[in-house]
Design a protein around this motif. Structure first.
Motif, short mmCIF file in Angstrom:
data_model
loop_
_atom_site.label_atom_id
_atom_site.label_comp_id
_atom_site.label_asym_id
_atom_site.label_seq_id
_atom_site.Cartn_x
_atom_site.Cartn_y
_atom_site.Cartn_z
N SER A 183 -3.06 -25.94 20.08
CA SER A 183 -2.96 -26.97 19.05
C SER A 183 -2.93 -28.35 19.70
CB SER A 183 -1.68 -26.76 18.23
OG SER A 183 -1.47 -27.84 17.34
N GLN A 237 -3.03 -31.73 13.06
CA GLN A 237 -3.07 -30.90 14.25
C GLN A 237 -4.34 -30.07 14.16
OE1 GLN A 237 -0.10 -27.89 14.86
NE2 GLN A 237 -0.09 -27.19 12.73
N PHE A 247 -6.89 -27.11 15.97
CA PHE A 247 -6.77 -25.94 16.82
C PHE A 247 -8.05 -25.73 17.63
CE2 PHE A 247 -4.26 -24.60 12.91
CZ PHE A 247 -3.06 -25.10 13.41
N ASN A 276 -7.65 -20.41 17.75
CA ASN A 276 -6.79 -20.01 16.62
C ASN A 276 -6.81 -18.49 16.45
OD1 ASN A 276 -9.51 -20.28 15.91
ND2 ASN A 276 -9.05 -20.60 13.75
N GLU A 292 -7.30 -26.57 11.21
CA GLU A 292 -6.41 -27.73 11.31
C GLU A 292 -5.43 -27.72 10.15
OE1 GLU A 292 -8.44 -31.51 9.31
OE2 GLU A 292 -9.64 -30.75 11.01
#
Length: 404
Positions: A50, A57, A59, A62, A69
């Motif tokens: 992240s 934020q 990613f 993931n 995000e």
């Protein structure tokens, strides 16, 4: 829910993040693999790389989560970067005043357990975290915590490598642009200088052949010959500069070829007066290198031996040895040699022992030096064995595996 306040150095931190050019980049296997390993080690269904942007934020990886995000206000990682020197661990978010009513806790993906290892750059800015997430309370043992930190360091290493590769690409582009400009200059130089040089040479020849009677005075004839000689030097200089430019900018192509046959063809093409005799030692073999590059090296060396000989015949010897890394050549002639004080200088551009003979421009050995260095090698000038006359040029070039 408590929203994390930005770090004091937030402006500099965001600039550092932007310098990596990582945000909104496509998924990459290396990052995804680290997230998957972190998930496995910590036994969690979700692991994320992240990065905390201005308002979100995002990613980079993931594992176990579809989202790319979330808003920064909801981000656990936004709290984590406020404590960049240690792991940020929430064992049970439902019992933490900062997160119990966080939409990421009360809804999908139901973040109950969170552990984030900071991604700290070389200049000290926390860009985000490598974090693992579970939807039930959890603790990590010391081995899992240490592994999470080590994996976070690997993420930072990947980011630094990405940054350096991009900087190298920019440098390569700049070098390519400069090389193109140099090539354009060299060809323009050839066009703009060769035409008037050829014109002057033609006029000098006309004066010497068709109007020789005008030059009864011996001094006038000497001046005319001097003009012809200097124009010849200028013509050679332009040609050598163009050749040097080409050698330094053309791509290196490796192939397998017989080096002795290559050298013999060079001698045949340039030894018009049959002055050269050559002995070979371990040279009658096939090697893997740049055929064009070595042809240019030996053509310059043999041409110099012929040009500067003080003997009726040019005697050459060429020896080849090989180890695990290099081909090593020793090229010797029976010429006047080169004094030790000048052996480094003759490889510098325009440096010559004499400009009076054969219109030597001082670029030939500079070209040889450049080719050998581009082939990953080294070079030196040595005295021949047994106090023989002449000079020995020893050089080595890297062996390439063209099957790799």
């Amino acid at each position: 829910m408590i929203i994390a306040t930005p770090p004091k150095d937030e402006s500099e931190r965001l600039k550092s993040l932007q310098n990596y050019k990582i945000l909104d980049s496509l998924p990459e296997e290396d990052y995804d693999a680290i997230a998957k390993i972190a998930s496995s080690i910590c036994n969690t269904p979700i692991a994320l790389i992240s990065l905390i942007d201005k308002d979100r934020q995002w990613f980079k990886a993931n594992h176990g989560l579809d989202a790319r995000e979330t808003p920064r206000d909801f981000a656990f990682c936004a709290h984590s970067i406020l404590e960049p020197d240690e792991l940020f661990i929430i064992n049970d978010a439902t019992k933490d005043d900062r997160f119990f009513d966080n939409p990421l806790t009360t809804g999908d993906p139901n973040v109950i357990f969170y552990a984030g290892a900071p991604l700290n750059t070389e200049d000290g800015y926390p860009l985000g975290t490598l974090c693992v997430i579970d939807n039930e309370p959890k603790t990590l043992n010391e081995e899992q915590k240490e592994a999470l930190k080590l994996l976070a360091n690997q993420v930072v290493n990947l980011l630094e490598l990405r940054k350096k590769n991009r900087e190298l690409e920019n440098v390569n582009k700049e070098v390519s642009n400069l090389n193109e400009q140099l090539n354009n200059f060299a060809y323009r130089l050839t066009h703009d200088l060769k035409s008037p040089i050829n014109g002057v040479n033609f006029l000098v020849e006309v004066l010497k052949t068709d109007h020789a009677a005008l030059f009864i005075d011996e001094e006038a004839k000497n001046y005319l010959n001097l003009i012809a000689d200097r124009m010849g030097y200028m013509s050679n200089l332009v040609d050598d500069i163009l050749h040097y430019t080409k050698v330094n900018n053309e791509n290196i192509v490796y192939s397998k070829f017989n080096i002795q046959e290559t050298i013999e063809s060079i001698i045949t093409n340039i030894d018009h007066e049959n002055l050269v005799s050559c002995s070979y030692n371990l040279v009658k073999t096939s090697i893997i290198s740049s055929k064009i590059g070595l042809m240019q090296v030996f053509q310059n060396l043999i041409s110099n031996s012929i040009k500067f000989t003080d003997k009726e015949n040019v005697e050459l010897s060429i020896e080849l040895t090989k180890d695990n890394e290099y081909y090593t050549f020793v090229y010797c002639d029976n010429g006047p040699g080169i004094p030790k004080a000048y052996r480094d200088k003759v490889f510098n551009m325009f440096e010559t022992l004499s400009n009076e003979k054969n219109n030597n421009t001082g670029i030939g050995l500079t070209t040889v030096k450049s080719i050998i260095e581009r082939l990953g090698g080294t070079y030196s000038l040595e005295d021949p064995a047994d106090n023989a006359e002449g000079i020995c040029f020893q050089f080595k070039v890297l062996i390439k595996d063209i099957t790799a």
